[in-house]
Design an enzyme around this catalytic site. Structure first.
Site, PDB file in Angstrom:
ATOM      1  N   PRO A   1       5.353  -4.669  -0.115  1.00 51.53           N
ATOM      2  CG  PRO A   1       7.459  -3.086  -0.127  1.00 51.53           C
ATOM      3  CD  PRO A   1       6.617  -4.360   0.150  1.00 51.53           C
TER       4      PRO A   1
ATOM      5  N   GLY B   1       1.073  -0.905  -0.050  1.00 54.40           N
ATOM      6  CA  GLY B   1       0.183  -0.234   0.142  1.00 54.40           C
ATOM      7  C   GLY B   1       1.133   1.250  -0.178  1.00 54.40           C
TER       8      GLY B   1
ATOM      9  CE1 TYR C   1      -8.514  -0.356 -10.503  1.00 56.52           C
ATOM     10  CE2 TYR C   1      -5.817   0.634 -11.552  1.00 56.52           C
ATOM     11  CZ  TYR C   1      -6.834  -0.737 -10.930  1.00 56.52           C
ATOM     12  OH  TYR C   1      -6.959  -2.113 -10.471  1.00 56.52           O
TER      13      TYR C   1
ATOM     14  CB  CYS D   1     -12.501  -0.912 -32.244  1.00 58.35           C
ATOM     15  SG  CYS D   1     -11.278  -1.012 -33.775  1.00 58.35           S
ATOM     16  CD  GLU D   2     -14.051  -0.593 -24.489  1.00 58.01           C
ATOM     17  OE1 GLU D   2     -14.140  -1.625 -24.936  1.00 58.01           O
ATOM     18  OE2 GLU D   2     -14.441  -0.287 -23.675  1.00 58.01           O
TER      19      GLU D   2
HETATM   20  N1  LLP Z   1       0.172  -7.363  -0.608  1.00 58.07           N
HETATM   21  C1  LLP Z   1      -1.660  -7.374  -0.871  1.00 58.07           C
HETATM   22  C2  LLP Z   1      -1.709  -8.545  -0.335  1.00 58.07           C
HETATM   23  C3  LLP Z   1      -2.356  -7.271  -1.876  1.00 58.07           C
HETATM   24  O1  LLP Z   1      -3.515  -7.464  -2.285  1.00 58.07           O
HETATM   25  C4  LLP Z   1      -1.120  -6.348  -3.072  1.00 58.07           C
HETATM   26  C5  LLP Z   1      -1.727  -4.867  -3.643  1.00 58.07           C
HETATM   27  C6  LLP Z   1      -0.583  -5.747  -2.317  1.00 58.07           C
HETATM   28  C7  LLP Z   1       0.174  -6.440  -0.621  1.00 58.07           C
HETATM   29  C8  LLP Z   1       0.767  -4.707  -3.040  1.00 58.07           C
HETATM   30  O2  LLP Z   1      -0.385  -3.133  -2.758  1.00 58.07           O
HETATM   31  P1  LLP Z   1       0.890  -2.064  -3.401  1.00 58.07           P
HETATM   32  O3  LLP Z   1       2.928  -1.982  -2.424  1.00 58.07           O
HETATM   33  O4  LLP Z   1       1.240  -2.224  -4.826  1.00 58.07           O
HETATM   34  O5  LLP Z   1       0.044  -0.870  -2.991  1.00 58.07           O
HETATM   35  N2  LLP Z   1      -3.873  -3.205  -9.938  1.00 58.07           N
HETATM   36  C9  LLP Z   1      -3.908  -1.879  -8.936  1.00 58.07           C
HETATM   37  C10 LLP Z   1      -3.439  -2.097  -7.425  1.00 58.07           C
HETATM   38  C11 LLP Z   1      -4.296  -3.054  -6.584  1.00 58.07           C
HETATM   39  C12 LLP Z   1      -3.118  -3.723  -6.038  1.00 58.07           C
HETATM   40  C13 LLP Z   1      -3.402  -4.483  -5.678  1.00 58.07           C
HETATM   41  N3  LLP Z   1      -3.140  -5.642  -4.524  1.00 58.07           N
HETATM   42  C14 LLP Z   1      -3.811   0.130  -9.346  1.00 58.07           C
HETATM   43  O6  LLP Z   1      -3.024   0.135 -10.792  1.00 58.07           O
HETATM   44  O7  LLP Z   1      -3.622   0.519  -8.855  1.00 58.07           O
END
Ligand code: LLP
Length: 431
Positions: free
Chosen positions: A282, A240, A324, A353-354
């Site tokens: 991360p 996150g 998003y 095509c969208e």
């Molecule tokens: N741990 C778990 C259990 C997760 O589900 C995720 C991300 C992370 C860690 C890593 O999160 P990060 O550090 O990358 O925020 N496609 C979306 C993001 C989906 C994240 C899914 N899970 C985007 O493009 O923003």
């Protein structure tokens, strides 16, 4: 309406490698990663006992091998990601009896984190002896039946969450993720009945959140940790961590965030009378800023009062804007002989095509504009901060081949995934 302050951005190289040369050698659209940026982001988190890369953000084998050499362990959410981790050189499990430095419990090189086992992932976990982070109680009995006596981590939903979009919020009642925090006593009974021990506790409240929300997790985790008790040897703060996308956004205070979690860890160590490994997980933080999509301008046109620059990458290449409304910085690499031009307000779109195939869009699908140097057909447009959830979310929509991926290290660009061919697109199909 402009989505960003005026920013005349011309870029001719990525980490010392010439962009026009990369496009000439590998074609466009192409993902380009800067190895040094990834290494730097790994080092930023060196205070944590374990940095576990959420490879879903960018799972190219060369990137996995790079973070492995930087001392980072890995998360896997599917059989495919387990396969990638092993192919990149990760051991499936810690050596028996191995202790970490300063009597820390050994770290699991690969952890399978999910809310379900599909049948093939359960087979893979059992076959390789991979540690599991369970997001549903049903996983406990399914694992116990195949791996009697295993130790597990519980992924707990603390009842609140936050993300850059409601689609990336993974906590609270609106999320399917994790074991509900109030169910812990019942889940512990089920684990004991199944003969499993609970050695880890994990919380991940969402992606692209901020430190204020993330900081609330430490207290919630501490409460649940006390319910689990002394069997715990590892706690994970999840992922996150935010990265700056828009002009003016800054990096988060990682030192303060670590101090908060370190204090939680120390409190639990004092209560339990043994060391506790502190993990962070991360995805975005390690790779987002390292990645660029290099794409070629193929048309420039006006629709009434609005000017469109159309490039050869679409949401099949980078899906975050259409999914998003995500903002990605952009810059122009003008073709030879084309001087640095004046800025103008343009919408940037792709070949699909969208109508949603627009990189400059706000949440809700509204087409916005960006101030970019005036582009001509043949110029290269570079979409930046695209190294997380970029290539991995690319698709074959409109029967477009997946792009190539290139890693730049020491100023040298190297192909790390070949562009798909038209033949790749129909492999396995029959008439
Ligand atoms: N741990 C778990 C259990 C997760 O589900 C995720 C991300 C992370 C860690 C890593 O999160 P990060 O550090 O990358 O925020 N496609 C979306 C993001 C989906 C994240 C899914 N899970 C985007 O493009 O923003």
């Amino acid at each position: 309406m402009s989505t960003a302050p005026v920013r005349v951005s011309v870029r001719r190289e990525i980490a010392g490698a010439d962009i026009a040369d990369i496009a000439g050698r590998f074609g466009t659209p192409v993902y380009v990663y800067d190895a040094d940026t990834i290494r730097r982001r790994c080092r930023d988190l060196a205070a944590w006992d374990t940095v576990r890369f959420a490879q879903k953000a960018c799972s190219n084998l060369a990137v996995l091998a790079l973070v492995r050499r930087a001392g980072v362990l890995v998360d896997a959410v599917s059989t495919g990601e387990i396969h990638r981790a092993l192919a990149a050189g990760y051991a499936p499990h810690a050596a028996p009896g191995a202790a970490g430095p300063q009597d820390l419990p050994p770290a699991h090189p690969i952890v399978y984190t999910a809310d379900i086992f599909d049948r093939d992932s359960l087979d893979a976990v059992v076959r390789h002896g991979i540690h599991v982070n369970c997001g549903s109680a049903d996983m406990l009995e399914q694992l116990a039946a195949r791996m009697p006596g295993a130790s597990v981590t519980l992924r707990v939903n603390p009842g609140f969450g936050h993300g850059h979009s409601q689609k990336t919020n993974t906590g609270g009642e609106g999320s399917k993720h994790g074991i509900w925090h109030e169910d812990i006593p019942e889940v512990l009974r089920r684990a004991e009945w199944a003969g499993l021990s609970v050695s880890g506790l994990h919380m991940h409240i969402g992606s692209g959140t901020d430190l204020a929300h993330l900081a609330e997790v430490a207290g919630a985790l501490e409460r649940v940790a006390r319910e689990i008790g002394r069997s715990l040897t590892t706690i994970s703060a999840g992922g996150g961590l935010p990265v700056p996308y828009k002009p003016g956004e800054e990096h988060a205070d990682l030192g303060g965030y670590f101090a908060l979690w370190d204090a939680t860890r120390k409190t639990l160590e004092a209560d339990f009378g043994h060391r506790i490994r502190l993990e962070i997980e991360p995805g975005r933080y390690l790779t987002a800023e390292s990645g660029f999509v290099v794409t070629e301008v193929r048309a420039v046109k006006r629709q009434g009062g609005r000017k469109y620059v159309l490039v050869d990458a679409g949401f099949n290449t980078l899906a975050r804007p259409v999914l998003y409304g995500s903002y990605h910085p952009m810059s122009l690499c003008p073709a030879d002989g084309h001087a640095s031009p004046e800025p103008e307000e343009v919408a940037v779109g792709g070949p699909l095509c969208e109508s949603g195939d627009i990189f400059t869009q706000a949440d809700g699908g509204f087409v916005a504009t960006r101030s970019l140097p005036a582009a001509q057909v043949g110029d290269l447009l570079v979409i930046e901060v695209a190294g997380a959830y970029g290539f991995v979310m690319a698709s074959n929509y409109n029967s477009k081949p997946l792009p190539a991926e290139v890693l730049v290290d020491g100023g040298t660009a190297r192909l790390v995934r070949a562009r798909q061919t038209p033949e790749d697109l129909t492999r396995g199909e029959t008439v």
